[in-house]
Write an enzyme that holds these catalytic residues in place. Structure first.
Site, PDB file in Angstrom:
ATOM      1  N   GLY A   3      49.942  20.858 -33.393  1.00  0.00           N
ATOM      2  CA  GLY A   3      49.765  21.381 -34.751  1.00  0.00           C
ATOM      3  C   GLY A   3      48.886  20.472 -35.584  1.00  0.00           C
ATOM      4  O   GLY A   3      48.447  19.402 -35.118  1.00  0.00           O
ATOM      5  N   ASP A   4      48.580  20.921 -36.799  1.00  0.00           N
ATOM      6  CA  ASP A   4      47.783  20.135 -37.747  1.00  0.00           C
ATOM      7  C   ASP A   4      46.380  19.860 -37.239  1.00  0.00           C
ATOM      8  O   ASP A   4      45.767  18.853 -37.599  1.00  0.00           O
ATOM      9  CB  ASP A   4      48.477  18.798 -38.086  1.00  0.00           C
ATOM     10  CG  ASP A   4      49.916  19.013 -38.510  1.00  0.00           C
ATOM     11  OD1 ASP A   4      50.136  19.920 -39.322  1.00  0.00           O
ATOM     12  OD2 ASP A   4      50.795  18.281 -38.030  1.00  0.00           O
ATOM     13  N   GLY A  29      43.763  21.644 -37.891  1.00  0.00           N
ATOM     14  CA  GLY A  29      42.757  22.036 -38.886  1.00  0.00           C
ATOM     15  C   GLY A  29      42.418  23.512 -38.798  1.00  0.00           C
ATOM     16  O   GLY A  29      41.296  23.926 -39.121  1.00  0.00           O
ATOM     17  N   LYS A  30      43.409  24.311 -38.380  1.00  0.00           N
ATOM     18  CA  LYS A  30      43.173  25.754 -38.197  1.00  0.00           C
ATOM     19  C   LYS A  30      42.779  26.428 -39.511  1.00  0.00           C
ATOM     20  O   LYS A  30      41.896  27.279 -39.542  1.00  0.00           O
ATOM     21  CB  LYS A  30      44.422  26.431 -37.621  1.00  0.00           C
ATOM     22  CG  LYS A  30      44.762  25.961 -36.214  1.00  0.00           C
ATOM     23  CD  LYS A  30      46.063  26.530 -35.727  1.00  0.00           C
ATOM     24  CE  LYS A  30      47.296  25.949 -36.391  1.00  0.00           C
ATOM     25  NZ  LYS A  30      47.585  24.550 -36.079  1.00  0.00           N
ATOM     26  N   GLY A  80      51.437  24.478 -42.576  1.00  0.00           N
ATOM     27  CA  GLY A  80      50.749  24.137 -43.817  1.00  0.00           C
ATOM     28  C   GLY A  80      49.269  24.140 -43.515  1.00  0.00           C
ATOM     29  O   GLY A  80      48.751  23.221 -42.892  1.00  0.00           O
ATOM     30  N   HIS A  81      48.599  25.212 -43.890  1.00  0.00           N
ATOM     31  CA  HIS A  81      47.171  25.323 -43.583  1.00  0.00           C
ATOM     32  C   HIS A  81      46.357  24.914 -44.804  1.00  0.00           C
ATOM     33  O   HIS A  81      46.428  25.554 -45.851  1.00  0.00           O
ATOM     34  CB  HIS A  81      46.840  26.753 -43.127  1.00  0.00           C
ATOM     35  CG  HIS A  81      47.443  27.073 -41.793  1.00  0.00           C
ATOM     36  ND1 HIS A  81      47.473  28.326 -41.245  1.00  0.00           N
ATOM     37  CD2 HIS A  81      48.039  26.266 -40.887  1.00  0.00           C
ATOM     38  CE1 HIS A  81      48.059  28.268 -40.060  1.00  0.00           C
ATOM     39  NE2 HIS A  81      48.423  27.031 -39.820  1.00  0.00           N
ATOM     40  N   THR A  82      45.605  23.839 -44.631  1.00  0.00           N
ATOM     41  CA  THR A  82      44.870  23.277 -45.763  1.00  0.00           C
ATOM     42  C   THR A  82      43.429  23.782 -45.775  1.00  0.00           C
ATOM     43  O   THR A  82      42.748  23.750 -44.753  1.00  0.00           O
ATOM     44  CB  THR A  82      44.864  21.733 -45.665  1.00  0.00           C
ATOM     45  OG1 THR A  82      46.219  21.305 -45.547  1.00  0.00           O
ATOM     46  CG2 THR A  82      44.242  21.091 -46.891  1.00  0.00           C
ATOM     47  N   THR A 119      61.005  20.817 -39.760  1.00  0.00           N
ATOM     48  CA  THR A 119      60.568  20.841 -41.157  1.00  0.00           C
ATOM     49  C   THR A 119      61.699  21.340 -42.067  1.00  0.00           C
ATOM     50  O   THR A 119      61.549  21.373 -43.277  1.00  0.00           O
ATOM     51  CB  THR A 119      59.353  21.779 -41.335  1.00  0.00           C
ATOM     52  OG1 THR A 119      59.736  23.108 -40.945  1.00  0.00           O
ATOM     53  CG2 THR A 119      58.163  21.330 -40.502  1.00  0.00           C
ATOM     54  N   ARG A 170      69.786  39.407 -32.393  1.00  0.00           N
ATOM     55  CA  ARG A 170      69.890  40.777 -32.926  1.00  0.00           C
ATOM     56  C   ARG A 170      70.783  40.886 -34.160  1.00  0.00           C
ATOM     57  O   ARG A 170      71.505  41.844 -34.349  1.00  0.00           O
ATOM     58  CB  ARG A 170      70.322  41.750 -31.816  1.00  0.00           C
ATOM     59  CG  ARG A 170      69.258  41.841 -30.748  1.00  0.00           C
ATOM     60  CD  ARG A 170      69.782  42.310 -29.449  1.00  0.00           C
ATOM     61  NE  ARG A 170      70.746  41.379 -28.888  1.00  0.00           N
ATOM     62  CZ  ARG A 170      71.404  41.586 -27.762  1.00  0.00           C
ATOM     63  NH1 ARG A 170      71.201  42.691 -27.087  1.00  0.00           N
ATOM     64  NH2 ARG A 170      72.256  40.702 -27.314  1.00  0.00           N
ATOM     65  N   GLN A 212      51.154  26.099 -36.025  1.00  0.00           N
ATOM     66  CA  GLN A 212      51.607  25.003 -35.144  1.00  0.00           C
ATOM     67  C   GLN A 212      50.608  24.843 -33.991  1.00  0.00           C
ATOM     68  O   GLN A 212      49.467  25.221 -34.143  1.00  0.00           O
ATOM     69  CB  GLN A 212      53.042  25.249 -34.620  1.00  0.00           C
ATOM     70  CG  GLN A 212      54.128  25.144 -35.689  1.00  0.00           C
ATOM     71  CD  GLN A 212      54.316  26.411 -36.481  1.00  0.00           C
ATOM     72  OE1 GLN A 212      54.423  27.491 -35.924  1.00  0.00           O
ATOM     73  NE2 GLN A 212      54.354  26.287 -37.798  1.00  0.00           N
ATOM     74  N   THR A 262      53.074  20.166 -45.063  1.00  0.00           N
ATOM     75  CA  THR A 262      54.299  20.844 -45.503  1.00  0.00           C
ATOM     76  C   THR A 262      55.354  19.853 -45.955  1.00  0.00           C
ATOM     77  O   THR A 262      56.028  20.043 -46.958  1.00  0.00           O
ATOM     78  CB  THR A 262      54.852  21.724 -44.349  1.00  0.00           C
ATOM     79  OG1 THR A 262      53.872  22.704 -44.066  1.00  0.00           O
ATOM     80  CG2 THR A 262      56.154  22.412 -44.718  1.00  0.00           C
ATOM     81  N   LYS A 279      37.769  16.620 -37.027  1.00  0.00           N
ATOM     82  CA  LYS A 279      37.955  15.237 -37.478  1.00  0.00           C
ATOM     83  C   LYS A 279      37.203  14.202 -36.634  1.00  0.00           C
ATOM     84  O   LYS A 279      37.686  13.084 -36.430  1.00  0.00           O
ATOM     85  CB  LYS A 279      39.442  14.911 -37.524  1.00  0.00           C
ATOM     86  CG  LYS A 279      40.157  15.656 -38.655  1.00  0.00           C
ATOM     87  CD  LYS A 279      41.510  15.070 -38.923  1.00  0.00           C
ATOM     88  CE  LYS A 279      41.930  15.242 -40.357  1.00  0.00           C
ATOM     89  NZ  LYS A 279      43.207  14.658 -40.685  1.00  0.00           N
ATOM     90  N   VAL A 318      33.211  17.509 -39.364  1.00  0.00           N
ATOM     91  CA  VAL A 318      32.957  16.113 -39.750  1.00  0.00           C
ATOM     92  C   VAL A 318      33.506  15.790 -41.151  1.00  0.00           C
ATOM     93  O   VAL A 318      33.070  14.838 -41.792  1.00  0.00           O
ATOM     94  CB  VAL A 318      31.445  15.784 -39.667  1.00  0.00           C
ATOM     95  CG1 VAL A 318      30.973  15.788 -38.221  1.00  0.00           C
ATOM     96  CG2 VAL A 318      30.609  16.759 -40.503  1.00  0.00           C
TER      97      VAL A 318
END
Ligand code: IMP
Length: 423
Positions: free
Chosen positions: A12-13, A15-16, A40-42, A129, A143, A224, A300, A331, A413
């Protein structure tokens, strides 16, 4: 092909959010298919930072439609906060955001159950989390869950009350000290539900399949990462959904033969939040430097992320499980200034050298074996084309492509939309 997937290949994290934001203009619909507000999508553009948790990252685009699919779990309290933020920015989401009736709801007591379960685990805790993800998916597969569509039924509140009653008994079973005010939580929940009702609830599988028939372009946005997948991740230190490609089919109701490109995102190094094995984790100045330069704190939870070198054994595994057709390296700028860059190419696994990701990747079983590269000193953050990238970085990229067998199409970058090199 109408439906492309965008997935994180690590923990996860990756950079999606940024990449979805960059690519949105090519798509008619952005759809989330699993997970919930544990994500948490930044997104950073025009000098402003935006963090989305449940809402797809296409919401800032003027025309793209955004679908929260059936595989997602929604916390109305957090969802309301996200919508309130969009209100402040005058983003017109009502015409652009569609919610699957089959998506499950996170109740306040799911979050309490998450906390009770984690507390009871002591040192063996997952590092959740605490957004209620595990307990909500447990109710789904057990169910017992409540779905968005249930909010349209006259007796929804009675169903809610009886599920809450059951949860309270379960919380007592854990026998841990938990301070909470159910009335307050419920008040927030009901306010969230009212806000949610302002949106359009749809049969999203019907909507999406019609869109496919009408040649609309759809991007399924993962949350994730592959190594947190409930089946293929480092179980039990994983999340409770299928974060890998197959999750997009079940989480949206789209058949495998409608899937086109699978875009895999990875960082030029590796990070992980929460507990669980991490073979290439660093505990030295190099790791500290990655964390500092890369601002490695959870979007998050704000927790510091663990950092380490790129792990090609794990990356190849994720590429295989997902059928990745294009890679995106994030990155790269964070690695500027390292004299030597290391990349893990195989594991010493119980005394034997292996190149596949095994069942047990705990440190007592696995020692990473590295190849080394000369680093580069140049600051990459102002660079805009592939030609200008330093030779040593190009060598690093070529090595990864060769090892993994998939081209790297984007090198990021910097966090801004504009700091993206297309290759
Ligand atoms: P949960 O899904 O919140 O229960 O968390 C389970 C594990 O997945 C923990 O180790 C979390 O830190 C991790 N996790 C959940 N969501 C994310 C995410 O969006 N990015 C990175 N790690 C996550």
């Amino acid at each position: 092909m109408a439906v492309n997937l965008l997935l994180g290949l690590q923990w996860g994290d990756e950079g999606k959010g940024k990449i979805v934001d960059v690519l949105t203009k090519e798509y008619d619909i952005i759809a989330r298919f699993q997970g919930g507000p544990n994500a948490g999508h930044t997104l950073i553009f025009d000098g402003q930072k935006h963090v989305l948790h449940t809402i797809p990252s296409g919401i800032f685009h003027p025309t793209a439609m955004n679908v929260v699919g059936n595989g997602v779990v929604i916390d109305p309290i957090i969802f309301k906060k996200e919508l309130d933020n969009l209100d402040k920015l005058s983003v017109d989401y009502k015409s652009k955001l569609l919610i699957s009736r089959k998506a499950h709801l996170i109740l306040p007591t799911h979050k309490l159950l998450d906390a009770a379960s984690e507390t009871s685990k002591g040192k063996a805790k997952i590092g959740s989390t605490l957004k209620g993800i595990g307990p909500t998916y447990m109710d789904k597969t057990g169910r017992n869950g409540m779905r968005v569509g249930d909010l349209e039924l006259a007796d929804w509140k009675e169903r809610y009350d009886s599920l809450v009653e059951k949860h309270i008994k379960m919380i007592e079973f854990f026998d841990v000290q938990l301070d909470y005010n159910l009335e307050e939580l419920e008040e927030d929940f009901l306010a969230g539900v009212e806000k949610l009702r302002e949106l359009r609830f749809i049969d999203s599988e019907e909507y999406l399949n019609n869109a496919v028939k009408n040649d609309k372009k759809i991007l399924a946005e993962g949350a994730q990462g592959s190594l947190l997948d409930i089946d293929f991740g480092t179980y039990p230190f994983v999340t409770s959904s299928n974060t890998t490609a197959a999750g997009a089919c079940t989480g949206l109701g789209i058949a495998p033969n409608k899937i086109g490109d699978v875009l895999g995102i990875f960082k030029a190094y590796t990070t992980r939040v929460g507990s669980g094995p991490f073979p290439t984790e660093l505990f030295d100045a190099d790791g500290e430097r990655m964390a500092k330069v890369g601002h490695e704190f959870g979007a998050t939870t704000g927790r510091p992320r663990r950092c380490g070198w790129l792990d090609l054994v794990a990356l190849k595994y994720a590429v295989q499980v997902n059928g990745v057709t294009e890679l995106m390296m994030m990155k790269a700028d964070v690695l500027s200034g390292f004299e030597t860059i290391k990349v893990c190419t195989s594991y010493n696994y119980k005394g034997e050298q292996i190149t596949h990701f095994p069942y047990n990747v705990e440190e007592q079983n696995v020692t990473p074996i590295y190849s080394e590269f000369a680093g580069w000193a140049e600051d990459l953050t102002e660079m805009t084309s592939d030609e200008t990238l330093p030779k040593n970085l190009k060598d690093y990229i070529a090595f990864i492509e060769e090892e993994v067998g998939v081209p790297i199409k984007i090198v990021s970058v910097g966090p801004d939309r504009n700091q993206t090199i297309m290759r």
